[in-house]
Design a protein around this motif. Structure first.
Motif, PDB file in Angstrom:
ATOM      1  N   CYS A  78      31.992  59.762  68.041  1.00 12.30           N
ATOM      2  CA  CYS A  78      33.092  59.042  67.412  1.00 12.30           C
ATOM      3  C   CYS A  78      33.909  60.024  66.563  1.00 12.30           C
ATOM      4  O   CYS A  78      33.344  60.781  65.765  1.00 12.30           O
TER       5      CYS A  78
ATOM      6  N   THR B  50      28.941  55.702  71.596  1.00 10.35           N
ATOM      7  CA  THR B  50      30.303  55.166  71.762  1.00 10.35           C
ATOM      8  C   THR B  50      30.443  54.619  73.176  1.00 10.35           C
ATOM      9  O   THR B  50      30.966  55.300  74.064  1.00 10.35           O
TER      10      THR B  50
ATOM     11  N   ARG C 258      34.335  52.235  71.940  1.00  9.18           N
ATOM     12  CA  ARG C 258      34.126  51.614  70.635  1.00  9.18           C
ATOM     13  C   ARG C 258      32.864  52.216  70.042  1.00  9.18           C
ATOM     14  O   ARG C 258      31.832  52.306  70.699  1.00  9.18           O
ATOM     15  N   CYS C 259      32.978  52.625  68.799  1.00  8.03           N
ATOM     16  CA  CYS C 259      31.836  53.212  68.112  1.00  8.03           C
ATOM     17  C   CYS C 259      30.865  52.100  67.709  1.00  8.03           C
ATOM     18  O   CYS C 259      31.264  51.102  67.097  1.00  8.03           O
ATOM     19  N   ALA C 260      29.603  52.293  68.045  1.00  9.53           N
ATOM     20  CA  ALA C 260      28.581  51.298  67.706  1.00  9.53           C
ATOM     21  C   ALA C 260      28.267  51.310  66.212  1.00  9.53           C
ATOM     22  O   ALA C 260      27.751  50.322  65.673  1.00  9.53           O
ATOM     23  N   ASN C 261      28.628  52.383  65.516  1.00  7.20           N
ATOM     24  CA  ASN C 261      28.327  52.496  64.097  1.00  7.20           C
ATOM     25  C   ASN C 261      29.459  51.949  63.218  1.00  7.20           C
ATOM     26  O   ASN C 261      29.249  51.046  62.407  1.00  7.20           O
ATOM     27  N   CYS C 262      30.681  52.458  63.378  1.00  3.42           N
ATOM     28  CA  CYS C 262      31.792  52.069  62.496  1.00  3.42           C
ATOM     29  C   CYS C 262      32.716  51.023  63.133  1.00  3.42           C
ATOM     30  O   CYS C 262      33.642  50.543  62.495  1.00  3.42           O
ATOM     31  N   ASP C 263      32.488  50.690  64.401  1.00  2.00           N
ATOM     32  CA  ASP C 263      33.219  49.668  65.137  1.00  2.00           C
ATOM     33  C   ASP C 263      34.696  50.023  65.396  1.00  2.00           C
ATOM     34  O   ASP C 263      35.463  49.164  65.794  1.00  2.00           O
ATOM     35  N   LYS C 264      35.078  51.287  65.184  1.00  2.00           N
ATOM     36  CA  LYS C 264      36.463  51.695  65.469  1.00  2.00           C
ATOM     37  C   LYS C 264      36.589  52.015  66.955  1.00  2.00           C
ATOM     38  O   LYS C 264      35.634  52.419  67.602  1.00  2.00           O
ATOM     39  N   ARG C 265      37.814  51.817  67.453  1.00  2.00           N
ATOM     40  CA  ARG C 265      38.095  52.080  68.867  1.00  2.00           C
ATOM     41  C   ARG C 265      38.954  53.330  69.009  1.00  2.00           C
ATOM     42  O   ARG C 265      39.774  53.624  68.161  1.00  2.00           O
TER      43      ARG C 265
END
Length: 160
Positions: free
Chosen positions: A3, A11, A30-37
């Motif tokens: 990410c 991701t 999509r990042c599984a940690n921070c949920d940003k795309r």
């Protein structure tokens, strides 16, 4: 793929598509940690061989130098821009398909002469005179005779 926001390793890909130009694959992640795309692109990376010059120095292959050499030889000759582009493409494909990481400049010169001989005999003689460093008129005459013999052989072959 990490990410770009939090550097997390997980991701997963949400969507995969071909780019509009058709030269890359676009992936939405999509990042599984921070949920940003974020979007990544996958492209083919072709590496041209490095050119080893006569003096031993090395330089990156530069298609603009190849074009300049061809255009100088073809100056005021009736050869289309499309034919020049095709010749450049052919030379690049031959260099890539060789699989070599390094190519001596002489090999590139031989490829250029082969393409020029196919495109325009006068341009071929012009290029050969500089490339082969003709010292006297006899070398010009020999090159012209060679082109003339090939032309006669081609004409005879067509007539048979």
């Amino acid at each position: 793929m990490k990410c770009p926001f939090c550097n997390h390793d997980d991701t997963p890909v949400l969507d995969t598509r071909l780019s509009e130009e058709g030269d890359a694959i676009r992936r939405r992640r999509r990042c599984a940690n921070c949920d940003k795309r974020f979007t990544t692109y996958e492209r083919i990376e072709l590496t041209m061989p490095v050119i080893v010059k006569k003096n031993g120095s090395r330089s990156e292959f530069d298609p603009s130098k190849l074009r300049a050499s061809l255009m100088l030889a073809l100056r005021k000759r009736p050869v289309s821009a499309e034919a020049v582009d095709a010749a450049i493409q052919s030379i690049q494909e031959k260099l890539l398909s060789s699989g070599a990481r390094e190519v001596v400049s002489g090999q590139v010169g031989e490829l250029v002469m082969r393409e020029l001989k196919r495109l325009d005999k006068i341009a071929y003689i012009r290029f050969a005179s500089v490339y082969k460093s003709f010292e006297d008129v006899t070398e010009f005459q020999d090159a012209i005779a060679e082109v003339g013999q090939e032309r006669k052989a081609a004409a005879k072959k067509r007539n048979d």
